[in-house]
Write a protein that holds these residues in place. Structure first.
Motif, PDB file in Angstrom:
ATOM      1  N   GLY A  10       0.708  -1.247  -0.042  1.00 16.28           N
ATOM      2  CA  GLY A  10      -0.045   0.067  -0.068  1.00 16.28           C
ATOM      3  C   GLY A  10       0.763   1.039   0.149  1.00 16.28           C
ATOM      4  O   GLY A  10       0.790   2.205  -0.491  1.00 16.28           O
ATOM      5  N   SER A  11       2.012   1.147   0.609  1.00 23.81           N
ATOM      6  CA  SER A  11       2.902   2.434   0.827  1.00 23.81           C
ATOM      7  C   SER A  11       3.430   2.819  -0.568  1.00 23.81           C
ATOM      8  O   SER A  11       3.711   3.725  -1.090  1.00 23.81           O
ATOM      9  CB  SER A  11       3.762   2.148   1.748  1.00 23.81           C
ATOM     10  OG  SER A  11       3.482   2.265   3.293  1.00 23.81           O
ATOM     11  N   GLU A  13       2.331   1.964  -3.652  1.00 25.23           N
ATOM     12  CA  GLU A  13       1.246   2.252  -4.233  1.00 25.23           C
ATOM     13  C   GLU A  13       0.960   3.894  -4.364  1.00 25.23           C
ATOM     14  O   GLU A  13       0.735   4.455  -5.116  1.00 25.23           O
ATOM     15  CB  GLU A  13      -0.104   1.451  -4.293  1.00 25.23           C
ATOM     16  CG  GLU A  13      -0.092   0.142  -4.957  1.00 25.23           C
ATOM     17  CD  GLU A  13      -1.368  -0.593  -4.648  1.00 25.23           C
ATOM     18  OE1 GLU A  13      -2.365   0.041  -4.282  1.00 25.23           O
ATOM     19  OE2 GLU A  13      -1.421  -1.864  -4.709  1.00 25.23           O
ATOM     20  N   LEU A  14       0.944   4.237  -2.861  1.00 21.60           N
ATOM     21  CA  LEU A  14       0.631   5.619  -2.401  1.00 21.60           C
ATOM     22  C   LEU A  14       1.934   6.351  -3.049  1.00 21.60           C
ATOM     23  O   LEU A  14       1.834   7.482  -3.577  1.00 21.60           O
ATOM     24  CB  LEU A  14       0.553   5.694  -0.842  1.00 21.60           C
ATOM     25  CG  LEU A  14       0.315   7.182  -0.633  1.00 21.60           C
ATOM     26  CD1 LEU A  14      -1.188   7.556  -0.917  1.00 21.60           C
ATOM     27  CD2 LEU A  14       0.312   7.199   1.023  1.00 21.60           C
ATOM     28  N   HIS A  15       3.156   5.818  -2.689  1.00 28.95           N
ATOM     29  CA  HIS A  15       4.244   6.591  -3.194  1.00 28.95           C
ATOM     30  C   HIS A  15       4.609   6.791  -4.713  1.00 28.95           C
ATOM     31  O   HIS A  15       4.536   7.877  -5.277  1.00 28.95           O
ATOM     32  CB  HIS A  15       5.450   5.626  -2.709  1.00 28.95           C
ATOM     33  CG  HIS A  15       6.882   6.382  -3.050  1.00 28.95           C
ATOM     34  ND1 HIS A  15       7.402   7.398  -2.234  1.00 28.95           N
ATOM     35  CD2 HIS A  15       7.922   6.315  -4.240  1.00 28.95           C
ATOM     36  CE1 HIS A  15       8.479   7.737  -2.985  1.00 28.95           C
ATOM     37  NE2 HIS A  15       8.542   7.334  -4.119  1.00 28.95           N
ATOM     38  N   LEU A  17       1.679   6.789  -6.538  1.00 34.13           N
ATOM     39  CA  LEU A  17       0.579   7.944  -6.903  1.00 34.13           C
ATOM     40  C   LEU A  17       0.864   9.351  -6.537  1.00 34.13           C
ATOM     41  O   LEU A  17       0.932  10.242  -7.330  1.00 34.13           O
ATOM     42  CB  LEU A  17      -0.731   7.544  -6.073  1.00 34.13           C
ATOM     43  CG  LEU A  17      -1.893   8.163  -6.359  1.00 34.13           C
ATOM     44  CD1 LEU A  17      -2.427   7.744  -7.827  1.00 34.13           C
ATOM     45  CD2 LEU A  17      -3.130   7.921  -5.518  1.00 34.13           C
ATOM     46  N   LEU A  18       1.466   9.536  -5.536  1.00 37.38           N
ATOM     47  CA  LEU A  18       1.975  10.795  -5.016  1.00 37.38           C
ATOM     48  C   LEU A  18       3.027  11.539  -5.911  1.00 37.38           C
ATOM     49  O   LEU A  18       3.221  12.695  -6.520  1.00 37.38           O
ATOM     50  CB  LEU A  18       2.741  10.906  -3.787  1.00 37.38           C
ATOM     51  CG  LEU A  18       1.428  10.702  -2.453  1.00 37.38           C
ATOM     52  CD1 LEU A  18       2.401  10.574  -1.310  1.00 37.38           C
ATOM     53  CD2 LEU A  18       0.572  11.642  -2.346  1.00 37.38           C
ATOM     54  N   SER A  19       3.717  10.491  -6.672  1.00 36.57           N
ATOM     55  CA  SER A  19       4.906  11.120  -7.504  1.00 36.57           C
ATOM     56  C   SER A  19       4.486  11.780  -8.858  1.00 36.57           C
ATOM     57  O   SER A  19       5.112  12.186  -9.454  1.00 36.57           O
ATOM     58  CB  SER A  19       5.945   9.938  -7.843  1.00 36.57           C
ATOM     59  OG  SER A  19       5.315   9.022  -8.715  1.00 36.57           O
TER      60      SER A  19
END
Lengths: 120, 187
Positions: A10-11, A13-15, A17-19
């Motif tokens: 999850g981390s 995927e979030l990373h 996405l944030l990029s």
């Protein structure tokens, strides 16, 4: 898959996405502004340090003491009427404006080619 | 993010800059400018305000070079901490200004993919800027600048455990805002 593994995934995927939110580099205007500020703050630093006089500490201390002594002597001279140069201040101190009196008569005499031209 | 163990060292450059060597200052400025700018931008949501923060950080460094102690932290950490303080002060003073780096989606004919990417970037930006400042700064430093938890702890001046805790809360909020399906599934 373990809970830790899910969390790690999850981390990531979030990373990823944030990029997608990218920020460009600052403008050239900022560099120019920074250079101007630098020159205003420190532009004269190298010139002023080149003019600086470096003295050994004992010599600097001697000069400072000498200057202080000179200053003290000069101060005494102004107050002592026996010291030439102190007399003027003595007269000023004693007399002041209270001793000023109006003059009785003023005679103006102009010498010229036409002879004496004295007037009361 | 690269570490700043470069040659000449920050310390040597700072000493030369303080003596009036403009070239040394420019090298130092260009070495650290981008990270400060990106951090301030993501904290404040404004390019102009971020540039002001970068400018003020370097000006403060020039005025008080003795405030930087290389024994305590790297110059990058020191400058990030200075930028962080300024950004928080500005955040408390007022809201963010208009963001201007993302083009208007309704502009001239643009490829669909570009529009989707812009829309994604906007959503992400809004979600990050909606975080409380103390969570936002941790997210920006870890997720975007890829600093270690130890360095983040030094910058924000808290324990590593507190950094982890803020980061966890921030990630939960971001997942809820950006990946609601995944967040639902994890419950």
């Amino acid at each position: 898959m373990t809970e830790e593994g899910d969390d790690d995934k999850g981390s990531k995927e979030l990373h990823a996405l944030l990029s997608r939110w990218k920020v460009e580099a600052p403008s050239e205007g900022l560099s120019d502004r920074m250079r101007r500020s630098y020159r205003a703050e420190l532009g004269g630093a190298s010139r002023s340090s080149a003019r600086r006089i470096v003295l050994p500490l004992p010599l600097a201390a001697l000069i400072a003491i000498g200057l202080l002594l000179l200053g003290a002597l000069a101060g005494r001279g102004l107050r002592d009427p026996s010291v030439p140069g102190g007399a003027a201040s003595e007269v000023t101190d004693r007399g002041g404006l209270a001793n000023l009196r109006p003059l009785d008569d003023v005679h103006v005499r102009i010498d010229g080619p036409g002879g004496d031209d004295a007037r009361p | 993010m690269k570490d700043s163990a470069e040659d000449p060292s920050d310390r040597a450059l700072l000493a030369r800059a303080a003596q009036g060597e403009e070239d040394a200052f420019v090298v130092l400025y260009e070495r650290h400018r981008d990270v400060l700018f990106r951090f301030a931008c993501r904290m404040l949501g404004s390019i102009d305000a971020a540039e002001d923060v970068v400018h003020d950080c370097f000006l403060s460094l020039l005025r008080h070079p003795q405030a930087f102690d290389p024994a305590r932290a790297s110059l990058r950490t020191y400058l990030c901490a200075a930028a962080r303080n300024q950004a928080l002060k500005r955040t408390l003073q007022g809201g963010r200004e208009a963001w201007s780096d993302l083009p208007d989606a309704g502009g001239p004919a643009r490829a669909l993919q570009v529009l989707i990417e812009d829309e994604d970037a906007r959503r992400i930006r809004d979600a990050v800027l909606a975080l409380p400042p103390l969570q936002r700064e941790v997210v920006v430093l870890v997720e975007y600048e890829e600093l270690s938890l130890a360095e983040v702890a030094r910058i924000v001046d808290i324990e590593i455990g507190a950094v982890k805790s803020r980061l966890h809360r921030a990630r939960v909020s971001l997942r809820a805002a950006l990946m609601p399906e995944a967040e639902e599934g994890s419950r």
